[in-house]
Design a protein around this motif. Structure first.
Motif, PDB file in Angstrom:
ATOM      1  N   GLN A 134       0.828  -1.211   0.000  1.00 30.97           N
ATOM      2  CA  GLN A 134       0.000   0.000   0.000  1.00 30.97           C
ATOM      3  C   GLN A 134       0.862   1.260   0.000  1.00 30.97           C
ATOM      4  O   GLN A 134       0.484   2.283  -0.580  1.00 30.97           O
TER       5      GLN A 134
ATOM      6  N   GLY B  37      -9.596  -3.754  -2.846  1.00 32.67           N
ATOM      7  CA  GLY B  37     -10.274  -2.927  -3.840  1.00 32.67           C
ATOM      8  C   GLY B  37     -11.469  -3.606  -4.458  1.00 32.67           C
ATOM      9  O   GLY B  37     -11.820  -3.345  -5.611  1.00 32.67           O
TER      10      GLY B  37
ATOM     11  N   ALA C  45      -2.407  -4.751  -8.269  1.00 33.36           N
ATOM     12  CA  ALA C  45      -3.699  -4.915  -7.596  1.00 33.36           C
ATOM     13  C   ALA C  45      -4.240  -6.326  -7.808  1.00 33.36           C
ATOM     14  O   ALA C  45      -4.820  -6.931  -6.894  1.00 33.36           O
TER      15      ALA C  45
ATOM     16  N   VAL D 189       0.261  -0.562 -11.723  1.00 32.61           N
ATOM     17  CA  VAL D 189      -0.587  -0.520 -10.534  1.00 32.61           C
ATOM     18  C   VAL D 189      -1.697  -1.557 -10.641  1.00 32.61           C
ATOM     19  O   VAL D 189      -1.992  -2.284  -9.679  1.00 32.61           O
TER      20      VAL D 189
ATOM     21  N   LYS E  89      -8.081   2.731  -4.914  1.00 30.76           N
ATOM     22  CA  LYS E  89      -7.341   2.252  -6.089  1.00 30.76           C
ATOM     23  C   LYS E  89      -7.656   3.103  -7.311  1.00 30.76           C
ATOM     24  O   LYS E  89      -6.765   3.440  -8.105  1.00 30.76           O
TER      25      LYS E  89
ATOM     26  N   TYR F 270       1.575   2.127  -3.496  1.00 30.53           N
ATOM     27  CA  TYR F 270       0.461   2.834  -4.129  1.00 30.53           C
ATOM     28  C   TYR F 270       0.427   4.301  -3.705  1.00 30.53           C
ATOM     29  O   TYR F 270       0.099   5.184  -4.510  1.00 30.53           O
TER      30      TYR F 270
END
Length: 481
Positions: free
Chosen positions: A310, A392, A425, A421, A403, A313
């Motif tokens: 995370q 997500g 995910a 990304v 997200k 991200y």
């Protein structure tokens, strides 16, 4: 030069510092666990209320010189301060079982609550810090008490090892940050972030460029970003569960605040330099975090590696915008919004684990949670919702919007980064779904005696998780720079 001090601007700092002192005195003279916890709860609430009230007032600043101001209030800083107070209050409630000591170990109430108050004091000051000295001191104040709090698991060898590991890596990271700050000062003669921006707007000396890179690398430690990420899994797993929750939420939010102030204010003229660094950190952090999480079998280690992913991200919008020299304030808003989504999701996950396992036990293995849905349906559903949000997936709308916030921030600027990304995910879905499947499947988990404040926290945090998922624009409006 004399400096006028704005005591109103300093009100949240005064309140949280007074809370720490009052907690110590209450424990010393009264020695009653309930009173000590109550004093801290009132102090944390008052500090958050003061920070929220300041957000409704025009921006204030104090400790100013001709070069700039060291302490500046504003809405983004207030949002961070209020969130930190809420997180500390939640962790305090989650710790009641640990302080009561009905299971494997008991933490000393006075020392525990005092150290938590001191850590919050550093976080609150950090939310408003606008020079490198204040920022580094606030960061260290946020972190130093956690070395001891991590070790507060009775005679646990794992806890002692976690604390030492955390201390050694933190000292190294602080050294890197301070050395970088010293190099920046040597090259520019400035410590205020606005003065640094002015000094870096022209030709950039090599010393300043190296210093900026070192400051970014040191701040990456707070986010548990690569390459200073190795401390997080062992430290989280060895710490008491409520402190692991604090490390993965409040400590990380403090790192986000420090990074945002430095990048958006001090390094805004050199985004072409810091952009590639942040981009490499983002891609490496999210990829390594997700890949290693696939192999984890202990609950807290899984959440720790998920937290590392995370962090990757979180860095994506800053790196993406900086590389193409776009509006860095839009990236900062996206980062803060994602961070707010994240801390709610992570706190919900830890609160559910604490409700299922007990605050005075470790997180155990993922398999220890098998059958939880049947034996404890309410906290299990909350855990499933938190895991879905982190992945997500619906109905975890908060995580879905988080997200989307990251991907939409860079999709038009760097399409390949949005693809990276998205791939990460998808990798994350594997271990999140596997985690959720364990909770659902049949089994006979232990049913600990859980203090009622943990149930209250879990209920409130789950409700907030649902609300922020239903009204994501509210967070964007609050966090806008």
């Amino acid at each position: 030069m004399s400096q006028a001090i704005d005591h109103v601007a300093l009100l949240p700092g005064y309140l949280v510092a007074a809370t720490a002192v009052t907690v110590l005195l209450a424990d010393l003279f009264l020695g009653r666990r309930g009173v000590t916890i109550g004093v801290a709860a009132v102090g944390f609430t008052a500090t958050g209320t003061a920070a929220g009230w300041l957000a409704t007032q025009p921006a204030r600043q104090t400790f100013c010189t001709v070069d700039g101001c060291s302490y500046v209030t504003g809405v983004p800083g207030a949002v961070i301060a209020v969130t930190l107070c809420g997180l500390a209050l939640a962790v305090l409630a989650l710790s009641t079982g640990l302080l009561r000591g009905t299971g494997e170990y008991r933490a000393p109430t006075g020392e525990y609550v005092f150290l938590l108050s001191c850590s919050l004091a550093g976080g609150v000051i950090l939310a408003y810090a606008r020079d490198l000295i204040t920022l580094v001191v606030a960061l260290e104040t946020l972190t130093l008490p956690l070395y001891v709090l991590v070790a507060m698991r009775g005679e646990s060898r794992r806890s002692a090892e976690a604390a030492v590991n955390f201390l050694l890596v933190s000292v190294a990271a602080s050294t890197v940050t301070l050395f970088g700050a010293a190099m920046l000062y040597a090259a520019t003669g400035a410590v205020h972030l606005t003065a640094l921006a002015a000094a870096l707007s022209g030709a950039i000396p090599t010393v300043a460029a190296v210093g900026a890179a070192m400051v970014l690398a040191g701040l990456a430690f707070k986010l548990a970003a690569v390459p200073l990420h190795g401390w997080a899994p062992g430290t989280y797993d060895g710490a008491p569960l409520p402190i692991a929750a604090y490390l993965s939420t409040a400590s990380k939010l403090g790192g986000v605040a420090a990074l945002l102030w430095v990048v958006t204010e001090a390094f805004s003229p050199i985004v072409n330099l810091v952009g590639p660094i942040l981009l490499v950190l983002a891609v490496a952090t999210m990829t390594i975090g997700n890949l290693v999480a696939l192999r984890q079998r202990r609950t807290v280690r899984l959440l720790a590696w998920s937290s590392i992913a995370q962090a990757g991200y979180l860095l994506v919008p800053l790196g993406g915008y900086a590389v193409v020299a776009a509006d860095i304030t839009s990236a900062a808003t996206a980062v803060l919004v994602f961070a707010l989504f994240y801390v709610v999701m992570e706190l919900a996950a830890f609160a559910a684990v604490i409700r299922l396992r007990g605050a005075d036990r470790d997180g155990g293995s993922v398999d220890d949670l098998a059958g939880s849905l049947r034996s404890a349906p309410v906290p299990s559903i909350a855990l499933l919702l938190a895991v879905a949000a982190l992945a997500g997936l619906p109905p975890g709308l908060a995580g879905l919007f988080a997200k989307v916030t990251v991907i939409s921030a860079v999709a038009d600027l760097l399409p390949w980064l949005a693809v990276v990304v998205a791939i990460n995910a998808v990798i994350g879905l594997v271990y999140y779904l596997r985690f959720g499947a364990v909770v659902v499947r049949a089994g006979s988990p232990a049913r600990p005696t859980t203090a009622w404040p943990t149930t209250v926290v879990l209920t409130v945090v789950t409700g907030v998780l649902v609300l922020v998922g239903l009204a994501p624009q509210l967070l964007w409006d609050l966090a806008a720079f």
